[in-house]
Design a protein around this motif. Structure first.
Motif, PDB file in Angstrom:
ATOM      1  N   PHE A 186       0.791  -1.262   0.215  1.00 41.23           N
ATOM      2  CA  PHE A 186       0.050  -0.004  -0.050  1.00 41.23           C
ATOM      3  C   PHE A 186       0.826   1.373  -0.057  1.00 41.23           C
ATOM      4  CE2 PHE A 186      -2.630  -3.519   2.048  1.00 41.23           C
ATOM      5  CZ  PHE A 186      -3.653  -3.250   1.070  1.00 41.23           C
ATOM      6  N   ALA A 187       2.194   1.161  -0.366  1.00 40.01           N
ATOM      7  CA  ALA A 187       3.258   2.293  -0.179  1.00 40.01           C
ATOM      8  C   ALA A 187       2.858   3.131  -1.695  1.00 40.01           C
ATOM      9  CB  ALA A 187       4.524   2.005  -0.234  1.00 40.01           C
ATOM     10  N   PRO A 188       2.950   4.417  -1.714  1.00 39.26           N
ATOM     11  CA  PRO A 188       2.614   5.177  -3.032  1.00 39.26           C
ATOM     12  C   PRO A 188       3.178   4.214  -4.221  1.00 39.26           C
ATOM     13  CG  PRO A 188       3.109   6.557  -1.277  1.00 39.26           C
ATOM     14  CD  PRO A 188       3.336   5.175  -0.911  1.00 39.26           C
ATOM     15  N   GLY A 189       2.610   4.040  -5.303  1.00 38.69           N
ATOM     16  CA  GLY A 189       3.145   3.562  -6.328  1.00 38.69           C
ATOM     17  C   GLY A 189       3.524   2.045  -6.531  1.00 38.69           C
ATOM     18  N   GLU A 190       2.969   1.334  -5.376  1.00 37.86           N
ATOM     19  CA  GLU A 190       3.174  -0.238  -5.409  1.00 37.86           C
ATOM     20  C   GLU A 190       1.816  -1.157  -5.563  1.00 37.86           C
ATOM     21  OE1 GLU A 190       6.106  -1.943  -4.734  1.00 37.86           O
ATOM     22  OE2 GLU A 190       7.022  -0.214  -4.943  1.00 37.86           O
ATOM     23  N   LEU A 191       0.735  -0.313  -5.530  1.00 31.32           N
ATOM     24  CA  LEU A 191      -0.521  -1.452  -5.531  1.00 31.32           C
ATOM     25  C   LEU A 191      -0.821  -1.237  -7.063  1.00 31.32           C
ATOM     26  CD1 LEU A 191      -2.742  -2.602  -4.324  1.00 31.32           C
ATOM     27  CD2 LEU A 191      -3.890  -0.647  -4.071  1.00 31.32           C
TER      28      LEU A 191
END
Length: 151
Positions: free
Chosen positions: A46-51
Motif C-alpha cells: 500500500f506504499a505509493p506506487g506499489e499497488l
C-alpha cells in the motif's frame, strides 16, 4: 443462487492465482533490481506506487492470451461447472480447499517463487501444474462420490 456461487468460484480461483503470481513477480523485480547491492526491505503493498503495478499484473496476463486465460481460470471453470451440476457440493468444497492449500503452499511465501536471477518466477510452469490439478480435483470430487453411491 447456484449460478452466482459458480461464477464466484470461477472468478476467485482465476484472479486469486493471478494475484499470487503478481506478488511473486513484484518480489522478483524488487530482488533482481537490487541483486548486486544491499537490498532494502520490500516496500508495503500500500506504499505509493506499489499497488497499481500489482493490480495491472493481476489483470493483464489472464486476458493477454487465450491460453493464459485457460491456465489461470481452468480450475475455477471446472469447480464452477461441477458446482452447477453436482449434488455433492461438500466433496467439491473439500476439493476446492485442497486446491487452495496446494496453491498457497506453492506460491507462498512470495520470495519462494524466484531465485533473484534472470530466469524470473517460473509462473508459467506453476500454472501448468496448478491448472490440471484443479480441474482433476474438481472432476474427482464430482465423480468419485457418484461411484460410491451406486453400491
Amino acid at each position: 443462487m447456484r449460478a452466482a456461487e459458480a461464477l464466484f468460484l470461477f472468478l476467485i480461483t482465476g484472479f486469486g492465482l493471478s494475484f499470487l503470481l503478481a506478488l511473486g513477480e513484484r518480489g522478483w523485480f524488487h530482488c533482481f533490481t537490487y541483486a548486486e547491492a544491499l537490498r532494502p526491505p520490500m516496500p508495503s503493498l500500500f506504499a505509493p506506487g506499489e499497488l497499481m503495478p500489482v493490480v495491472l499484473e493481476t489483470l493483464t496476463p489472464p486476458f493477454g492470451d487465450p491460453y493464459m486465460f485457460l491456465l489461470h481460470f481452468a480450475p475455477g471453470l471446472a469447480f464452477g461447472f461441477y458446482w452447477l451440476r453436482s449434488p455433492h457440493r461438500r466433496a467439491l468444497g473439500i476439493a476446492l480447499g485442497l486446491f487452495v492449500l496446494v496453491a498457497l503452499f506453492m506460491l507462498l511465501p512470495v520470495s519462494a517463487q524466484h531465485d533473484c536471477d534472470r530466469k524470473g518466477t517460473g509462473a508459467l510452469f506453476t500454472l501448468f501444474l496448478l491448472a490440471p490439478l484443479g480441474a482433476l480435483l474438481a472432476m474427482a470430487a464430482h465423480f468419485l462420490p457418484r461411484l460410491n453411491s451406486r453400491d
